[in-house]
Scaffold this active site. Sequence first.
Site, PDB file in Angstrom:
ATOM      1  N   GLY A   1       0.940  -1.242   0.149  1.00 51.84           N
ATOM      2  CA  GLY A   1       0.124   0.014  -0.022  1.00 51.84           C
ATOM      3  C   GLY A   1       0.976   1.310   0.006  1.00 51.84           C
ATOM      4  N   CYS A   2       0.148   2.429  -0.451  1.00 51.75           N
ATOM      5  CA  CYS A   2       1.242   3.533  -0.553  1.00 51.75           C
ATOM      6  C   CYS A   2       1.630   4.127   0.681  1.00 51.75           C
ATOM      7  CB  CYS A   2       0.280   4.731  -1.513  1.00 51.75           C
ATOM      8  SG  CYS A   2      -1.374   5.027  -0.642  1.00 51.75           S
ATOM      9  N   TYR A   3       0.800   4.113   1.725  1.00 53.35           N
ATOM     10  CA  TYR A   3       1.053   4.481   3.020  1.00 53.35           C
ATOM     11  C   TYR A   3       2.050   3.560   3.657  1.00 53.35           C
ATOM     12  CZ  TYR A   3      -3.128   7.665   3.535  1.00 53.35           C
ATOM     13  OH  TYR A   3      -4.049   8.708   3.413  1.00 53.35           O
TER      14      TYR A   3
END
Lengths: 365, 365, 365, 365
Positions: B154-156
């Site tokens: 995931g980007c986070y």
Amino acid sequence: MSRHDLKALRVGVVGGTGYTGGELCRLLLGHPAVGTILPTARGAGSFATTHPNLLGSGLEFVTVDELTEQAGELDVVFFCTPSGQAMRAAGRFLELGAHVVDLSADFRFPSPDDYEAVYGKRHASPELLAEAVYGVTELNRERIRKSRLVANPGCYAITAILGLAPLLAHGFVDAGAPLSIHAVNGTSGAGVTPKKALMHAEVSNAMLAYSLEGHRHGPELETFFRALTGEPVEVDFNTSHGNFARGIHLQANLRLTREHGRDELLGLYHDFYGAGHQKEHFVLVVDLPKLGELNEKRYEIYPNLRGVVGSNFCHIGLDHDARRGITKIVAVTDNLIKGAAGSAIQNMNVALGLDETLGLRSYAL
Amino acid sequence: MSRHDLKALRVGVVGGTGYTGGELCRLLLGHPAVGTILPTARGAGSFATTHPNLLGSGLEFVTVDELTEQAGELDVVFFCTPSGQAMRAAGRFLELGAHVVDLSADFRFPSPDDYEAVYGKRHASPELLAEAVYGVTELNRERIRKSRLVANPGCYAITAILGLAPLLAHGFVDAGAPLSIHAVNGTSGAGVTPKKALMHAEVSNAMLAYSLEGHRHGPELETFFRALTGEPVEVDFNTSHGNFARGIHLQANLRLTREHGRDELLGLYHDFYGAGHQKEHFVLVVDLPKLGELNEKRYEIYPNLRGVVGSNFCHIGLDHDARRGITKIVAVTDNLIKGAAGSAIQNMNVALGLDETLGLRSYAL
Amino acid sequence: MSRHDLKALRVGVVGGTGYTGGELCRLLLGHPAVGTILPTARGAGSFATTHPNLLGSGLEFVTVDELTEQAGELDVVFFCTPSGQAMRAAGRFLELGAHVVDLSADFRFPSPDDYEAVYGKRHASPELLAEAVYGVTELNRERIRKSRLVANPGCYAITAILGLAPLLAHGFVDAGAPLSIHAVNGTSGAGVTPKKALMHAEVSNAMLAYSLEGHRHGPELETFFRALTGEPVEVDFNTSHGNFARGIHLQANLRLTREHGRDELLGLYHDFYGAGHQKEHFVLVVDLPKLGELNEKRYEIYPNLRGVVGSNFCHIGLDHDARRGITKIVAVTDNLIKGAAGSAIQNMNVALGLDETLGLRSYAL
Amino acid sequence: MSRHDLKALRVGVVGGTGYTGGELCRLLLGHPAVGTILPTARGAGSFATTHPNLLGSGLEFVTVDELTEQAGELDVVFFCTPSGQAMRAAGRFLELGAHVVDLSADFRFPSPDDYEAVYGKRHASPELLAEAVYGVTELNRERIRKSRLVANPGCYAITAILGLAPLLAHGFVDAGAPLSIHAVNGTSGAGVTPKKALMHAEVSNAMLAYSLEGHRHGPELETFFRALTGEPVEVDFNTSHGNFARGIHLQANLRLTREHGRDELLGLYHDFYGAGHQKEHFVLVVDLPKLGELNEKRYEIYPNLRGVVGSNFCHIGLDHDARRGITKIVAVTDNLIKGAAGSAIQNMNVALGLDETLGLRSYAL
């Protein structure tokens, strides 16, 4: 009180060229009890050039000397000056009978040593610290009512205080670890002096973290929280500038002494601040349901700068991460209004015995 | 390797209409080893209408069926689909010999139960989970090199992982309390489906806090951190959207097992990731001096989205609040590149035995 | 050509601290034929502090003197300097065999008197004006191929020229009245020197109209249009800064010598620039249908900065107000790329006999 | 007038869910003569969810039917509805004695045929057109004073009218060619219905040109200008959305019948509108000197949205391109206030015989 008649008050604004000074002039222009506003500036500079939004207001800058000459006829003097100036000049205005509301940090610490520890200079008027009242109106109203000298809180500090006070006052917060607070401020909070890092082409589309080693509003909070709870409270205070001109979006993550669900905590806040404007006019609890009509999770259930920018309101919402036992408070204000000029006028209203909401009733755009 | 010749690779992009799919196409167009790109879309819709920045590229949408028919000739298939689709479709492409890089969450949890706990549905292909490799290239490079199925983080999550890995890997972090992470994402992170809360007139000048009760990338991080450290690690993960279209600005506040100053920690990060591009090409440590030429405090010493948006880089900086014993890490990435499409290509490069930086060398604008 | 081998070129960038100089360095770092980049700066200043996006690149500033000492070994020198400097320094580099691409205005006017009329100073090297070629690559390609000295056009000017050239070249424009051109530029176009009017808190949410009495790119356009059409052409040129960091959004309203519908004119532009990248790689005609699937009017049929910012492309669209007989051209570019550094490299590529698109193929983000 | 006593007025807002309806409610809440506000909405929807800035106001939606039932007790009804609704419903409220201010286009054209030509539908109440007054308060004050039905102007139209009226009224404008007007509007001007083209990630950092073939406010302007000057006036009207939520930044380029310098024209505007608030409270002429203290050209001498957003003011400035004989007018307003809700209240004030500035005195933020 005769001198508070319609448009009768005479008010000075020392430091009228910055964003806070300008905002104070704007709000005072709409205040029904204020008749004369005297903002000061150092150099030449026309008022309408400095504050194009106040074109047509007829306001003009005076020098500090010119203002001081009229000190005897002033009802209130606001200081919107960098740290270190109000503590030298406030005494003179107090002596001549004016109320003083200082928007700088000069009178925020009861102890001159604490001031020096944070601001790096010896306090010039320690004798005034005893009578200065810290101006979170909602929590210090009675003391402000009797005071001549109000220390207006820092913009971050007041937002954090309003957001956390109900929990702290009830002793719900586990103060075993520092309270974790993250706040994003608009770029107006960085002042008007041109700096490359704050140019539009630099900040636009970014965030600018700063003072990670410890922002000066941290000790200010710790001092107030200790007074409020009677115990030492450490604050882990984190600041940045966001891609907007105005507003503080603040989130505090806390561990409570025991678990409380979202609804229970919202109820506590409602009790503390009142629902609607019934108790505290300017502090509103956002308690929107988390699910929408189709039982879908809703996107906008927490407070948002749109709800407060342009107004003296503080909106507060919260949620609870049950899995990790962490309660999260979101509080938003307009950094130049509730965080500065609006609170200052609210304090003036209280100190002069006026209706506390005078000149401050506008809702956010 | 003959099939990796200049412009020889054939690549499918399942879900080519969203921001991630578009960004993947954009980067693949500049990749020297990729010759054919087949993005899928459901409805009609012309490619240039959907992605006006790729006007002139000649790309056109195909249906998933059309792509599946060509599966035997594809080298790599990327999934840019909502959770739940890749786990049904990936198997078919793997069987026919393609590598799969899944940008959704379907293969991020080794255990199907963990997946179900977070995403609320039964995993459709639990047998594939064993061979899926979690695609933080910098930390899992050797496993990715041998894998056919990469679960892109995931980007986070990837931003947090790169920011914290040096401390966690060295056992410096006191995991007695949840790691406090606050991340602000661009609005592109919320996807292309029109929602009122994400309209320009709503978000502009505000921040949109969401999922305060716990974001789904929290458990993703906890799973990875546990694998990295061998111990349970809790994460207090906080998310919001800021007034910018792209980028993740993330800050983590940690207590270390013993005190380390800023310089010491910067040295640790340099050792871990290398200075310049020497060791890890895409992870750069920002170690600017805190004082400027005139010994004034400098405003821009922490990483900033300006340094990374448009690139596959992650910039990391840090500071230390000595008074409260808290270490603060700031990590920034482009959520659509290092946080999604760029990492996916980096993983493809590694899995196919290509130079890891191919197609990804651009610096931020 | 041996000296154009992979990474063989040595390039100087005089004035490497501004936005244009930084962007030029960024693009040159990705240019396959460029091996050495020497940006100049006056003071101390580290490169990564000035251009945080180029952290890790290894570039360092040299002084102009240091660059001049190496002049004999330079292939190309770019000037990103304020008006008045290139005309003094370019000669020295030309003598020693370097090509010069000047991004300032110093060589844009064939006549020294015209230069003086617009820029208010005597030209220091009028003898060089004769050999300077005005660098709109698409229209002056053959002359640039043979030249040593390219005068890169102004960012506004090149956008207007590409947008209007097909109509002007065909004699379709009624030049009886000044051509009306309105262009909005990003704030990066105003340079890096801090000014209050360009601070984030000032420009954010506003537009800043300037130079309404006549922008200096007006005469630049008139000079070029006269050369293109053989007749005097007056331009009513209007400029402002918008609330974005990069990009020029330009609209020209014209009366044609006879009526042409939207489709007919789009066809003319396609013929002139080619469809896709077939003829002119960097100029693309946006000809989206005005109605969507449900026969509803579509909102986004004209070019938009999103399509070009970050790239060397110019997107052009148009429409026709039949009731009033006015044709409207919309052209968008990235002011720092196609409007400056990208065009400069495109001109370098042509002048050195390289593939014109080298180092410039990225699509917009 | 007894019914205009403090807080005595009862007001309906048909269409209370959009940006205009919300802004009208916000301003009415601060209006000293208004006591009851009844905004309508179709579905369920809580007021505070729809307008989070009005949290605490106590307002709640009613249905149109509920409002109609109370029609006999309403003093004023505002329509903030899409085109086509007010012309069907206004009659009923008028019959029962309410004043009507229509913020849609339904009553802006004196002729039903003109309405149909522009809005594509037959007018439902042509008999009401004769008594409708076009609500540019500053120019139609006496007629509004006697009217029951005010057609509030379009946001673009009123900005253009105030900007051009002094020149047009004096016959200074050469109407031989269409008047060239370019206006950039905030995204709130596009309404609240979610559309992909207006999502934050799409508009942020861009401009969105639209309706280039002719915006509907063009004919509205032509109708009014013809009434004002007694002669046909063509308008070349160009619109786009900018990267801001609120405000119209409008520029008109005109040829005058003879040359007038900047100062002369500023004098004309001062005579027409008065200096300060002396004559027209809400229209202010910006006449800042073009040179600053050091005789340097100043950057911010033209009106700017910062000066008006959040207020009912229109700021007007101008300049003259002497070389090409073109006069340029810059006029800025808040599209939701002076361009809609503020003007509507100003018209209500005039129609009811109240002080025209009641509830509208706030300066811009």
